[in-house]
Design a protein around this motif. Structure first.
Motif, PDB file in Angstrom:
ATOM      1  N   ARG A  60      37.916 -22.266   9.281  1.00 51.56           N
ATOM      2  CA  ARG A  60      36.844 -23.220   9.630  1.00 51.56           C
ATOM      3  C   ARG A  60      37.055 -23.765  11.043  1.00 51.56           C
ATOM      4  NH1 ARG A  60      33.466 -25.341  11.399  1.00 51.56           N
ATOM      5  NH2 ARG A  60      31.988 -26.914  10.659  1.00 51.56           N
ATOM      6  N   LEU A  61      38.311 -24.022  11.418  1.00 56.03           N
ATOM      7  CA  LEU A  61      38.588 -24.578  12.756  1.00 56.03           C
ATOM      8  C   LEU A  61      38.327 -23.564  13.863  1.00 56.03           C
ATOM      9  CD1 LEU A  61      41.802 -26.799  12.382  1.00 56.03           C
ATOM     10  CD2 LEU A  61      39.486 -27.555  12.939  1.00 56.03           C
ATOM     11  N   ARG A  62      38.300 -22.272  13.487  1.00 54.88           N
ATOM     12  CA  ARG A  62      38.033 -21.245  14.505  1.00 54.88           C
ATOM     13  C   ARG A  62      36.535 -21.061  14.748  1.00 54.88           C
ATOM     14  NH1 ARG A  62      42.717 -19.080  15.915  1.00 54.88           N
ATOM     15  NH2 ARG A  62      44.335 -18.749  14.328  1.00 54.88           N
ATOM     16  N   ALA A  63      35.678 -21.690  13.936  1.00 53.82           N
ATOM     17  CA  ALA A  63      34.228 -21.560  14.123  1.00 53.82           C
ATOM     18  C   ALA A  63      33.834 -22.217  15.454  1.00 53.82           C
ATOM     19  CB  ALA A  63      33.490 -22.206  12.967  1.00 53.82           C
ATOM     20  N   PRO A  64      32.791 -21.684  16.115  1.00 55.63           N
ATOM     21  CA  PRO A  64      32.441 -22.180  17.455  1.00 55.63           C
ATOM     22  C   PRO A  64      32.173 -23.685  17.496  1.00 55.63           C
ATOM     23  CG  PRO A  64      31.178 -20.193  16.922  1.00 55.63           C
ATOM     24  CD  PRO A  64      31.956 -20.550  15.705  1.00 55.63           C
ATOM     25  N   ASP A  65      31.580 -24.251  16.447  1.00 59.07           N
ATOM     26  CA  ASP A  65      31.234 -25.684  16.511  1.00 59.07           C
ATOM     27  C   ASP A  65      32.470 -26.582  16.510  1.00 59.07           C
ATOM     28  OD1 ASP A  65      31.902 -25.249  13.824  1.00 59.07           O
ATOM     29  OD2 ASP A  65      30.522 -26.798  13.121  1.00 59.07           O
ATOM     30  N   ALA A  66      33.642 -26.019  16.174  1.00 60.74           N
ATOM     31  CA  ALA A  66      34.862 -26.829  16.165  1.00 60.74           C
ATOM     32  C   ALA A  66      35.677 -26.645  17.449  1.00 60.74           C
ATOM     33  CB  ALA A  66      35.713 -26.495  14.945  1.00 60.74           C
ATOM     34  N   ALA A  67      35.070 -25.954  18.437  1.00 62.91           N
ATOM     35  CA  ALA A  67      35.814 -25.700  19.683  1.00 62.91           C
ATOM     36  C   ALA A  67      36.198 -27.006  20.376  1.00 62.91           C
ATOM     37  CB  ALA A  67      34.990 -24.823  20.621  1.00 62.91           C
ATOM     38  N   GLN A  68      35.330 -28.040  20.239  1.00 67.71           N
ATOM     39  CA  GLN A  68      35.610 -29.324  20.894  1.00 67.71           C
ATOM     40  C   GLN A  68      36.419 -30.258  20.010  1.00 67.71           C
ATOM     41  OE1 GLN A  68      34.866 -29.674  24.055  1.00 67.71           O
ATOM     42  NE2 GLN A  68      33.965 -27.617  23.914  1.00 67.71           N
ATOM     43  N   GLY A  69      36.690 -29.825  18.787  1.00 64.57           N
ATOM     44  CA  GLY A  69      37.477 -30.660  17.901  1.00 64.57           C
ATOM     45  C   GLY A  69      36.839 -30.812  16.533  1.00 64.57           C
ATOM     46  N   ALA A  70      37.375 -31.732  15.757  1.00 67.64           N
ATOM     47  CA  ALA A  70      36.884 -31.912  14.391  1.00 67.64           C
ATOM     48  C   ALA A  70      37.401 -33.230  13.829  1.00 67.64           C
ATOM     49  CB  ALA A  70      37.377 -30.764  13.502  1.00 67.64           C
ATOM     50  N   GLU A  85      30.922 -38.909   7.634  1.00 67.84           N
ATOM     51  CA  GLU A  85      29.534 -38.568   7.983  1.00 67.84           C
ATOM     52  C   GLU A  85      28.998 -39.507   9.059  1.00 67.84           C
ATOM     53  OE1 GLU A  85      27.134 -36.180   6.935  1.00 67.84           O
ATOM     54  OE2 GLU A  85      29.030 -35.246   6.361  1.00 67.84           O
ATOM     55  N   LEU A  86      29.442 -40.783   9.020  1.00 71.92           N
ATOM     56  CA  LEU A  86      28.957 -41.771   9.992  1.00 71.92           C
ATOM     57  C   LEU A  86      29.665 -41.627  11.340  1.00 71.92           C
ATOM     58  CD1 LEU A  86      28.879 -44.944   7.674  1.00 71.92           C
ATOM     59  CD2 LEU A  86      26.916 -43.619   8.492  1.00 71.92           C
ATOM     60  N   ILE A  87      30.929 -41.256  11.300  1.00 67.58           N
ATOM     61  CA  ILE A  87      31.740 -41.295  12.524  1.00 67.58           C
ATOM     62  C   ILE A  87      31.725 -39.977  13.293  1.00 67.58           C
ATOM     63  CG2 ILE A  87      34.121 -41.586  13.349  1.00 67.58           C
ATOM     64  CD1 ILE A  87      34.337 -43.389  10.777  1.00 67.58           C
ATOM     65  N   ALA A  88      31.670 -38.846  12.568  1.00 66.89           N
ATOM     66  CA  ALA A  88      31.732 -37.550  13.264  1.00 66.89           C
ATOM     67  C   ALA A  88      30.644 -37.426  14.340  1.00 66.89           C
ATOM     68  CB  ALA A  88      31.654 -36.403  12.246  1.00 66.89           C
ATOM     69  N   PRO A  89      29.373 -37.823  14.059  1.00 64.86           N
ATOM     70  CA  PRO A  89      28.361 -37.693  15.117  1.00 64.86           C
ATOM     71  C   PRO A  89      28.665 -38.575  16.329  1.00 64.86           C
ATOM     72  CG  PRO A  89      27.327 -38.222  12.988  1.00 64.86           C
ATOM     73  CD  PRO A  89      28.815 -38.329  12.800  1.00 64.86           C
ATOM     74  N   ILE A  90      29.299 -39.736  16.086  1.00 69.64           N
ATOM     75  CA  ILE A  90      29.643 -40.629  17.205  1.00 69.64           C
ATOM     76  C   ILE A  90      30.725 -39.973  18.069  1.00 69.64           C
ATOM     77  CG2 ILE A  90      30.646 -42.888  17.798  1.00 69.64           C
ATOM     78  CD1 ILE A  90      29.394 -43.967  15.183  1.00 69.64           C
ATOM     79  N   LEU A  91      31.661 -39.303  17.397  1.00 67.33           N
ATOM     80  CA  LEU A  91      32.751 -38.635  18.130  1.00 67.33           C
ATOM     81  C   LEU A  91      32.282 -37.290  18.714  1.00 67.33           C
ATOM     82  CD1 LEU A  91      35.655 -39.321  15.596  1.00 67.33           C
ATOM     83  CD2 LEU A  91      35.326 -40.433  17.820  1.00 67.33           C
ATOM     84  N   GLY A  92      31.139 -36.804  18.236  1.00 71.40           N
ATOM     85  CA  GLY A  92      30.595 -35.534  18.754  1.00 71.40           C
ATOM     86  C   GLY A  92      31.348 -34.308  18.258  1.00 71.40           C
ATOM     87  N   VAL A  93      31.891 -34.396  17.040  1.00 64.00           N
ATOM     88  CA  VAL A  93      32.612 -33.258  16.460  1.00 64.00           C
ATOM     89  C   VAL A  93      32.123 -33.065  15.024  1.00 64.00           C
ATOM     90  CG1 VAL A  93      34.689 -33.551  17.876  1.00 64.00           C
ATOM     91  CG2 VAL A  93      34.524 -34.734  15.672  1.00 64.00           C
ATOM     92  N   PRO A  94      32.308 -31.848  14.457  1.00 58.02           N
ATOM     93  CA  PRO A  94      31.904 -31.658  13.067  1.00 58.02           C
ATOM     94  C   PRO A  94      32.833 -32.368  12.089  1.00 58.02           C
ATOM     95  CG  PRO A  94      32.881 -29.632  13.935  1.00 58.02           C
ATOM     96  CD  PRO A  94      32.803 -30.599  15.084  1.00 58.02           C
ATOM     97  N   HIS A  95      32.252 -32.782  10.983  1.00 59.81           N
ATOM     98  CA  HIS A  95      33.016 -33.346   9.861  1.00 59.81           C
ATOM     99  C   HIS A  95      33.435 -32.178   8.985  1.00 59.81           C
ATOM    100  CE1 HIS A  95      32.337 -35.297   5.615  1.00 59.81           C
ATOM    101  NE2 HIS A  95      33.614 -35.068   5.844  1.00 59.81           N
ATOM    102  N   ILE A  96      34.734 -31.966   8.840  1.00 58.33           N
ATOM    103  CA  ILE A  96      35.217 -30.849   8.021  1.00 58.33           C
ATOM    104  C   ILE A  96      35.922 -31.411   6.787  1.00 58.33           C
ATOM    105  CG2 ILE A  96      36.764 -28.863   7.918  1.00 58.33           C
ATOM    106  CD1 ILE A  96      36.225 -28.370  10.851  1.00 58.33           C
ATOM    107  N   SER A  97      35.300 -31.189   5.636  1.00 56.76           N
ATOM    108  CA  SER A  97      35.871 -31.628   4.361  1.00 56.76           C
ATOM    109  C   SER A  97      36.367 -30.394   3.623  1.00 56.76           C
ATOM    110  CB  SER A  97      34.797 -32.352   3.539  1.00 56.76           C
ATOM    111  OG  SER A  97      35.092 -32.261   2.162  1.00 56.76           O
ATOM    112  N   THR A  98      37.681 -30.315   3.391  1.00 57.44           N
ATOM    113  CA  THR A  98      38.203 -29.132   2.683  1.00 57.44           C
ATOM    114  C   THR A  98      37.703 -29.106   1.240  1.00 57.44           C
ATOM    115  OG1 THR A  98      40.265 -30.378   2.431  1.00 57.44           O
ATOM    116  CG2 THR A  98      40.233 -28.620   4.075  1.00 57.44           C
ATOM    117  N   GLY A  99      37.501 -30.296   0.634  1.00 60.31           N
ATOM    118  CA  GLY A  99      36.953 -30.343  -0.726  1.00 60.31           C
ATOM    119  C   GLY A  99      35.554 -29.731  -0.764  1.00 60.31           C
ATOM    120  N   GLU A 100      34.717 -30.072   0.246  1.00 58.25           N
ATOM    121  CA  GLU A 100      33.354 -29.513   0.318  1.00 58.25           C
ATOM    122  C   GLU A 100      33.412 -27.994   0.502  1.00 58.25           C
ATOM    123  OE1 GLU A 100      30.342 -30.639  -0.071  1.00 58.25           O
ATOM    124  OE2 GLU A 100      30.931 -32.715  -0.424  1.00 58.25           O
ATOM    125  N   LEU A 101      34.325 -27.530   1.353  1.00 60.01           N
ATOM    126  CA  LEU A 101      34.443 -26.081   1.584  1.00 60.01           C
ATOM    127  C   LEU A 101      34.781 -25.371   0.271  1.00 60.01           C
ATOM    128  CD1 LEU A 101      36.447 -26.012   4.960  1.00 60.01           C
ATOM    129  CD2 LEU A 101      34.017 -25.520   4.635  1.00 60.01           C
TER     130      LEU A 101
END
Ligand code: AMP
Length: 192
Positions: free
Chosen positions: A71-81, A18-34
Motif C-alpha cells: 500500500r505504501l508503494r502506491a503512487p498516492d503515498a509517495a508524499q507520505g501517509a 479521516e479528518l486529519i489526513a486531508p489537512i496533512l495532504g496524505v492518504p489515510h491508510i487503515s490496515t484493518g480497512e485493507l
C-alpha cells in the motif's frame, strides 16, 4: 510526512484519521480497512484473514507487513501517509522503520489516543449495532483490548526509545474536542 494514529480499538483512530489526513495532504491508510476489503472481495488473502478478524486476533506480522508495504508503494503515498491500526507490535514498528529508511524517510510523529476501557467497550458495542462489523461482539472486543494492552502498548516505549515524538491526546471527549486537541498537538510538534 509519515505519521501514526495510535490507540486501542474504539478510540476513534479511523474517525480522526479521516479528518486529519486531508489537512496533512496524505492518504489515510487503515490496515484493518485493507484487510476487511480483502475479506469482502473473497481474495485468497481475505479468506486467510477472515477468521482472525472475526475472532479479534492479530494477523501474523509478516502478512500485515507485506500488505502495508504494497500500500505504501502506491503512487498516492509517495508524499507520505497517516497510518491507522499499524504498527500493532514492536516487530511491525521495526519493519516500518526499515521500510521508511529504504526511501530515506522516517516517522514524524505518533499521535496516541488515550480512552478509558469502559468508554471503549460502550463505543464498540454501539458501533456493533450501527456497522455490523464481524469483530464488534463482546468476545472479540475483550480479545482485541487484551491484545492491545499486551502487544500493542509496548510499541509506545519502543518509539520513545527511538526519539520519535509521541503526542498524548485525551480521546474521551467528543469528535470535535479530540480533533481540536490533535490539531493543537500537531501545530506544536511541527513548530519545534
Ligand atoms: P482495525 O480496523 O484497526 O480495528 O483492525 C481490525 C482487525 O484487523 C484487527 O482486529 C486485526 O485482526 C486486523 N489487523 C489490522 N491491523 C493489523 C495489524 N497492524 N496487525 C495485525 N492485525 C491487524
Amino acid at each position: 510526512m509519515v505519521g501514526v494514529l495510535f490507540g486501542p480499538p474504539g478510540s476513534g483512530k479511523g474517525t480522526q484519521a479521516e479528518l486529519i489526513a486531508p489537512i496533512l495532504g496524505v492518504p489515510h491508510i487503515s490496515t484493518g480497512e485493507l484487510l476487511r476489503a480483502e475479506s469482502e472481495a473473497m481474495t485468497p488473502l481475505g479468506a486467510e484473514v477472515a477468521p482472525l478478524l472475526a475472532a479479534g486476533e492479530l494477523v501474523p506480522d509478516e502478512l500485515i507487513e507485506r500488505v502495508l508495504e504494497q500500500r505504501l508503494r502506491a503512487p498516492d503515498a509517495a508524499q507520505g501517509a497517516l497510518l491507522d491500526g499499524y504498527p500493532r507490535t514492536v516487530a511491525q514498528a521495526r519493519a516500518l522503520d526499515d521500510l521508511l529508511a529504504e526511501t530515506g524517510r522516517r516517522l514524524e510523529f505518533v499521535l496516541r489516543l488515550d480512552v478509558d476501557d469502559k468508554t471503549l467497550i460502550d463505543r464498540l458495542l454501539r458501533r456493533a449495532h450501527e456497522q455490523h462489523r464481524s469483530d464488534d461482539n463482546p468476545e472479540s472486543i475483550a480479545e482485541r483490548l487484551a491484545e492491545y494492552h499486551q502487544l500493542t502498548e509496548p510499541v509506545i516505549g519502543y518509539y520513545r526509545g527511538e526519539g520519535v515524538p509521541v503526542l498524548e491526546i485525551d480521546g474521551n471527549g467528543t469528535v470535535e474536542q479530540v480533533h481540536a486537541e490533535i490539531i493543537r498537538a500537531l501545530q506544536k510538534v511541527r513548530q519545534d
